[in-house]
Design an enzyme around this catalytic site. Sequence first.
Site, PDB file in Angstrom:
ATOM      1  CB  CYS A 125     -17.205  96.578 138.445  1.00  0.00           C
ATOM      2  SG  CYS A 125     -18.506  96.531 139.689  1.00  0.00           S
ATOM      3  CG  ASP A 194     -25.612  96.361 136.140  1.00  0.00           C
ATOM      4  OD1 ASP A 194     -24.373  96.306 136.085  1.00  0.00           O
ATOM      5  OD2 ASP A 194     -26.269  96.150 137.168  1.00  0.00           O
TER       6      ASP A 194
HETATM    7  C1  RUB Z   1     -21.924  95.491 139.386  1.00  0.00           C
HETATM    8  C2  RUB Z   1     -21.569  95.632 137.944  1.00  0.00           C
HETATM    9  C3  RUB Z   1     -21.297  94.352 137.210  1.00  0.00           C
HETATM   10  C4  RUB Z   1     -22.605  93.905 136.531  1.00  0.00           C
HETATM   11  C5  RUB Z   1     -22.479  92.497 135.986  1.00  0.00           C
HETATM   12  O1  RUB Z   1     -22.367  96.715 139.937  1.00  0.00           O
HETATM   13  O2  RUB Z   1     -21.566  96.692 137.367  1.00  0.00           O
HETATM   14  O3  RUB Z   1     -20.340  94.555 136.207  1.00  0.00           O
HETATM   15  O4  RUB Z   1     -23.662  93.931 137.451  1.00  0.00           O
HETATM   16  O5  RUB Z   1     -22.279  91.587 137.042  1.00  0.00           O
HETATM   17  P1  RUB Z   1     -22.870  96.722 141.466  1.00  0.00           P
HETATM   18  P2  RUB Z   1     -22.623  90.035 136.883  1.00  0.00           P
HETATM   19  O6  RUB Z   1     -21.746  96.263 142.309  1.00  0.00           O
HETATM   20  O7  RUB Z   1     -23.237  98.163 141.687  1.00  0.00           O
HETATM   21  O8  RUB Z   1     -24.060  95.815 141.560  1.00  0.00           O
HETATM   22  O9  RUB Z   1     -21.848  89.568 135.703  1.00  0.00           O
HETATM   23  O10 RUB Z   1     -22.173  89.413 138.167  1.00  0.00           O
HETATM   24  O11 RUB Z   1     -24.100  89.930 136.670  1.00  0.00           O
END
Ligand code: RUB
Length: 310
Positions: A125, A194
């Site tokens: 992701c 998340d």
């Molecule tokens: C984003 C996702 C990321 C986490 C952490 O999912 O799963 O791995 O949110 O991101 P989506 P960060 O694209 O559905 O929001 O480290 O930037 O907080």
Amino acid sequence: MGVERAADAIRSMEVRGAGRIARYAAEAMKKLAQEYQGGSLEELRAELKSGGEKLIESRPTAVSLWNGVQSVMRGSGEASTLDDLRNIVVRNAEDFIDRSNRATQLIGQIGARRVNDGDRILTHCNSSVALSVIRTAFKEGKRISVFATESRPWRQGLITVRELAEDGIPVTMIVDSAVRWIMKDIDLVIVGADTIASNGAVINKIGTSQIALVAHEARVPFVVCAETYKFSSMTLSGKPVKIEERSAEEVAGSGELPEGVEVLNPVFDATPPEYIDYIVTEIGLIPPCASYEVIVRMLGHEFLFENQIE
Ligand code: RUB
């Protein structure tokens, strides 16, 4: 930017990623307080409450959003004048955003210490904190390369490869189903989160748990990067994490599927703690079984139970 507009931007994923949406929500709450035109303390209090609820509802899985809004509202009950309330909210929002940005940097520095010269890293992701570790290791002169999953259906992998390529970091994109095939060439898996539950389970982009399982099978360290506001005190008081399901159109366009075929589009999954080697936070590198401690130390028992047991 009104709160409704901010909630829409989060819902539609114009702004996405657990850290970013939390900072964006804090900024929206700050603007709401600053731009309030009326003269009533109680009215602003009510607007902040309903605005905060709308923001929290905009994406149901990321506890960062809930913690962000709670941080902005902390101590606001004590405000006795309109100016007091406005000042508390503005100061809290600015503190939260600063703390969040600083945490991203610190996690980068701490996590990079565990990256070795020559490591081939797999990420999934698009996580700003996971990328902070990768960028820091690269800036330190470590000759790393990255494999980034496509992350269907939303294809956040495209954002990851663009960001890494802009920094000159060697990066290869793979389809999600190539993870087990590539794992024999990987030294370290680094992902974001998340939400982290009190038992150390990590909720992150759908497919994360499969990657963890494959890494476990291949004895490849599986590392999660997360600011402490990704830990969920609600799970400590018994509330399960809600896994967001998004629309079928994200998976298949109209007319692509035969009549009557249904689509299931869960966008996050839970990785059990036994598949996670360690979690990199801004307060240090911790084992998943220390998640309970993080929650209690960061938020405190009083906060937990006064605010969450109805
Ligand atoms: C984003 C996702 C990321 C986490 C952490 O999912 O799963 O791995 O949110 O991101 P989506 P960060 O694209 O559905 O929001 O480290 O930037 O907080």
